[in-house]
Scaffold this active site. Structure first.
Site, short mmCIF file in Angstrom:
data_model
loop_
_atom_site.label_atom_id
_atom_site.label_comp_id
_atom_site.label_asym_id
_atom_site.label_seq_id
_atom_site.Cartn_x
_atom_site.Cartn_y
_atom_site.Cartn_z
N HIS A 51 0.82 -1.21 0.00
CA HIS A 51 0.00 0.00 0.00
C HIS A 51 0.85 1.26 0.00
O HIS A 51 0.36 2.35 -0.30
CB HIS A 51 -0.99 0.00 1.17
CG HIS A 51 -0.40 0.25 2.51
ND1 HIS A 51 0.01 -0.75 3.36
CD2 HIS A 51 -0.16 1.41 3.18
CE1 HIS A 51 0.47 -0.24 4.49
NE2 HIS A 51 0.38 1.09 4.41
N ASP B 284 0.01 -7.82 1.41
CA ASP B 284 0.42 -6.41 1.40
C ASP B 284 1.94 -6.28 1.45
O ASP B 284 2.48 -5.53 2.26
CB ASP B 284 -0.21 -5.65 2.57
CG ASP B 284 0.02 -4.13 2.47
OD1 ASP B 284 -0.20 -3.58 1.38
OD2 ASP B 284 0.45 -3.54 3.47
N SER C 176 4.23 2.18 8.24
CA SER C 176 3.82 1.15 7.29
C SER C 176 5.01 0.57 6.55
O SER C 176 5.91 1.29 6.11
CB SER C 176 2.84 1.74 6.26
OG SER C 176 1.60 2.00 6.85
#
Length: 638
Positions: A263, A309, A395
Site C-alpha cells: 500500500h 500487502d 507502514s
C-alpha cells in the site's frame, strides 16, 4: 563519495540502474573568489499558497481509515528546466553557471522530483537554501539514469532542505560535448512531519508523532537490536512516507533487496524517485534531522501483492557502498508459526527510529477492511504491543520474531497506545509463494539458490566472494569488508568494488585487459601491486581501463581506508606526506595528469616534506611504494 549500481551475479538479476550520488562538496559559486561570479538578478518561481484547510480535511479522512501511506507534503506540478527557467552566466575559466530560485511561502521543507536528469562528465548540480545554511550536492554524471549516451533518460529525486526558499545551481565546465538535462516535474512543499528539529522552537516536536508512548530505538527498549536497527530505513516517496528494511538472501552477497508494504507503492511517486534515509536515529533522549549523506535514491520493483500487502524492491544503490551508512541484512522465517514475542522497528510519521515490543502475536482469522479494499482471512498477524506503538509512516516496517527474523511487514491498525496498540502485519509465509509468479511472491528473490530453507539468519555487511565470473555488463560489489578470490573479470565488464573498511583481493583474482574496474575503500585510498598509473579520477578512486591487467595470482592485495595522509591539499606545490602504521623504506613519486614522472625521493621517516613550487596549477598524482604495496593519491596545486 562514490555510489554505484548493483547487478546480482547469482540467480535473478536485481536491478541495473545507477544510484543517487552526492560528492558532499559546497556549491560551486560558494568557493569562487569575490567578483568571479557576476551578481545578477536571479529568476524566482513562486509557488501558490497551500490550501491548508482542504489539505487537513483530506489527511484527517485518509489517516482515520488506515491502510494508506501518510502524506507529509503537497506536490506542485511544474515544468522547469535549463532552457525555460533560470539564468545562465559565463564563468572565469570558460564554463557556465545556471541558477534558479524556487519559493513556496507556506512550506516547512522542499524536495524535488525530476522526470529527466542527465549530466555530462565534469558537470555539477547543487541545491541550497537561500540563507546558505543548508545544501546538498554535488550531483554529477554518476547520478545519470538510463543509458550513458543520453538515451532512455528517466526520473530522479533530491532530498529535503528545511526551508521555503531554495536555490538551484548547475555548473558546466568548458569543453562539454553534450549539455546537461535537468527537468523538474514536481516540487513538494512539506507542511507536516518535516520540522527542522534542531531549531530550538521545534525541540518539543522531536518525536513528530501524535502519540507519546514511542521508544527511541537507542533507549532501553532497543537493547539487543543494535544490528537489526541498521536494516531499517525511512522512505520518502515524493510527498508520502513509509518504512522498510533490507533482507538477507540465500546468496549471502549483500544484494540490496528491500521489503516494505504494497500500500506504500499504490499512488506514490515512481519508485525511481524514492529516497531512503538510513541510520535516522539519535542517542537516547536526543534529536536529529535526516542526514542527506546517509541516503540512497531509486528502486526497482521485484515483486508485490495485495494479498499479504508486501512490496519487494531492489534498491538502485546498495547502502553498503556508502561509507557513511551502517547496514544490516535481516534474516527471515517463512514458517507459519506465530512468534512467541516480537519487535517492530519503524519511523512513525517520519520521526527518528523507534522500537515497539510485544508478547502477543497471533494469526488473524478474519478479513480486514482498509481504506483501499480488504485483506482476506488468515493473511495477517494480529499484534498487540505492550511497549510502544506504531503510526502512519510506520507502514512497511518489519515485524521480528523471538529469533529476530522477519515474519511480516506492517499494514496498519488502530491508533493508540498500550493496551490498545493493535496492529496487523502481512504474513511473510503467505507472501513467500504468493500466487506462484515471481512478480507476486518472495521465494525466487530471497532464495535465489533454490535451497528451500524455511528460515535464514541476518548478517552484517561483510562479504566474501569466491569462484565468480563477470562477463559483459555492469556490476557492483560492496560491503563493510570485501574479500574476493578466484574471480575473473572479463573484457567489456564494468565492476565497482567498495569496502567501507577494506577490500582484500586474494589469489585467483584476475581483471583482464579491456575490463573497467574501480576499487574504493572507506573515504580513503586504494593500494595495488601494479606499477601502472592510469586514469585516477579522484583521490578515493582507482579506475582500470582498456590496457591494464590486475591480478592477485600469488599474492594478496590489501586495499584499506587510509595508510597515507597528504596535507595541505590543495597546496602550492609544497606539501607533506605522512605514513600511517608500521613504516619500512618507501619511495614517493610525483606524476602529472598524463602519467609523466616529474620526480621521486627515497624515504625512511614517518613524514617527508615535498617542495615543488615549480609545479604549475593543476592535478598531480603522488605514488607511494612501500614493501611492494602502492598507494596513489591525487593532489591539487593552485
Amino acid at each position: 563519495m562514490k555510489r554505484i549500481i548493483l547487478i546480482l551475479f547469482l540467480g535473478f538479476f536485481c536491478c541495473a540502474i545507477k544510484a543517487q550520488i552526492s560528492t558532499e562538496e559546497i556549491p560551486y559559486s560558494w568557493s569562487r573568489s569575490k567578483g568571479e561570479i557576476t551578481k545578477q538578478k536571479m529568476p524566482v518561481v513562486t509557488l501558490p499558497h497551500l490550501d491548508i484547510e482542504t489539505i487537513n480535511k483530506e489527511d484527517s479522512e485518509n489517516d482515520a481509515l488506515g491502510g494508506s501511506p501518510v502524506r507529509f507534503g503537497f506536490s506542485h506540478d511544474v515544468n522547469l528546466n535549463l532552457s525555460n527557467s533560470g539564468v545562465w552566466q559565463a564563468t572565469s575559466e570558460g564554463g557556465r553557471l545556471w541558477n534558479l530560485r524556487i519559493y513556496s511561502p507556506d512550506a516547512l521543507s522542499l524536495n524535488l522530483l525530476y522526470d529527466k536528469f542527465w549530466l555530462p562528465d565534469g558537470a555539477k548540480f547543487f541545491i541550497y537554501s537561500e540563507d546558505m545554511k543548508q545544501y546538498i550536492g554535488a550531483f554529477t554524471s554518476e547520478n545519470n539514469k538510463g543509458d550513458k549516451e543520453r538515451k532512455n533518460i528517466i526520473g530522479f529525486a533530491t532530498g529535503f532542505l528545511y526551508t521555503n526558499s531554495i536555490v538551484l545551481e548547475y555548473y558546466e565546465p568548458n569543453g562539454i560535448k553534450d549539455n546537461g538535462i535537468i527537468s523538474i516535474a514536481q516540487v513538494v512543499s512539506g507542511y507536516r512531519y518535516v520540522y527542522d528539529i534542531l531549531r530550538e522552537e521545534n525541540q518539543l516536536r522531536h518525536n513528530i508523532t501524535e502519540l507519546t508512548c514511542h521508544n527511541d530505538v537507542n533507549c532501553a527498549a532497543g537493547n539487543g537490536y543494535e544490528n537489526e536497527k541498521n536494516a531499517v530505513a525511512h522512505i520518502v516517496m515524493g510527498n508520502y512516507i513509509c518504512t522498510g528494511s533490507l533482507l538477507n538472501t540465500t546468496a549471502n552477497d549483500n544484494r540490496p533487496v528491500f521489503l516494505s508494504a504494497n500500500h506504500c507503492f499504490a499512488g506514490a511517486a515512481n519508485t525511481m524517485q524514492w529516497i531512503f534515509y538510513w541510520n535516522y536515529e539519535a542517542p537516547c533522549g536526543n534529536v536529529v534531522n535526516r542526514d542527506p549523506n546517509k541516503s540512497t535514491a531509486g528502486a526497482t520493483v521485484l515483486a508485490n501483492s495485495g494479498i499479504g500487502d508486501f512490496l519487494l524492491l531492489c534498491l538502485n544503490e546498495n547502502p553498503a557502498m556508502n561509507s557513511n551508512i551502517s547496514v544490516y541484512y535481516l534474516g527471515w522465517d517463512r514458517t507459519a508459526s506465530a512468534a512467541t514475542k516480537g519487535a517492530g522497528i519503524h519511523h512513525p510519521n517520519g520521526a527518528q527510529k523507534k522500537i515497539s515490543l510485544t508478547n502477543s502475536v497471533v494469526n488473524h482469522p478474519n478479513s480486514i477492511i482498509w481504506s483501499d479494499g480488504s485483506s482476506a482471512a488468515n493473511t495477517h498477524w494480529k499484534v498487540n504491543f505492550n511497549n510502544g506503538t506504531t503510526e502512519g509512516g510506520s507502514s512497511g516496517s518489519p515485524l521480528l520474531n523471538q529469533n529476530k527474523r522477519v515474519v511480516g511487514q506492517l499494514h496498519g491498525g488502530n491508533s493508540g497506545c498500550p493496551p490498545n496498540a493493535i496492529k496487523y502485519y502481512g504474513r511473510f509465509d503467505v507472501s513467500w509463494n504468493g500466487d506462484g509468479a515471481s512478480s507476486r511472491s518472495l521465494k525466487d528473490w530471497l532464495d535465489p539458490l533454490n535451497t528451500n530453507v524455511t528460515y535464514l539468519n541476518g548478517t552484517n555487511c561483510n562479504i566474501v566472494l569466491n569462484n565468480k565470473a563477470y562477463n559483459l555488463g555492469t556490476y557492483s560489489i560492496g560491503g563493510c569488508t570485501v574479500e574476493i578470490s578466484n574471480t575473473t573479470i572479463e573484457p567489456n565488464a564494468t565492476v565497482r568494488i567498495h569496502g567501507q573498511q577494506s577490500v582484500v583481493l586474494k589469489p585467483g583474482f584476475y581483471a583482464k585487459a579491456g575490463s573497467n574496474v574501480r576499487i574504493t575503500a572507506g573515504g580513503g585510498i586504494a593500494n595495488r601491486n601494479t606499477d601502472n598509473l592510469i586514469d585516477y579520477d579522484n583521490e578515493d578512486t582507482i579506475s582500470m581501463r582498456n590496457n591494464l591487467e590486475l591480478a592477485a595470482k600469488t599474492t594478496e592485495i590489501n586495499i584499506n581506508n587510509g595508510d597515507v595522509i597528504i596535507y595541505p591539499n590543495p597546496n602550492n606545490g609544497n606539501f607533506t606526506v605522512k605514513m600511517i602504521g608500521e613504516i619500512q623504506p618507501y619511495t614517493v613519486e610525483i606524476f602529472n595528469s598524463s602519467g609523466g614522472l616529474l620526480g621521486h625521493v627515497n624515504c625512511n621517516d614517518e613524514t617527508v616534506n615535498i617542495n615543488r613550487a615549480d609545479l604549475n596549477t593543476g592535478i598531480y598524482y603522488i605514488k607511494i611504494t612501500m614493501d611492494g604495496k602502492i598507494t596513489v593519491k591525487k593532489i591539487i596545486v593552485q
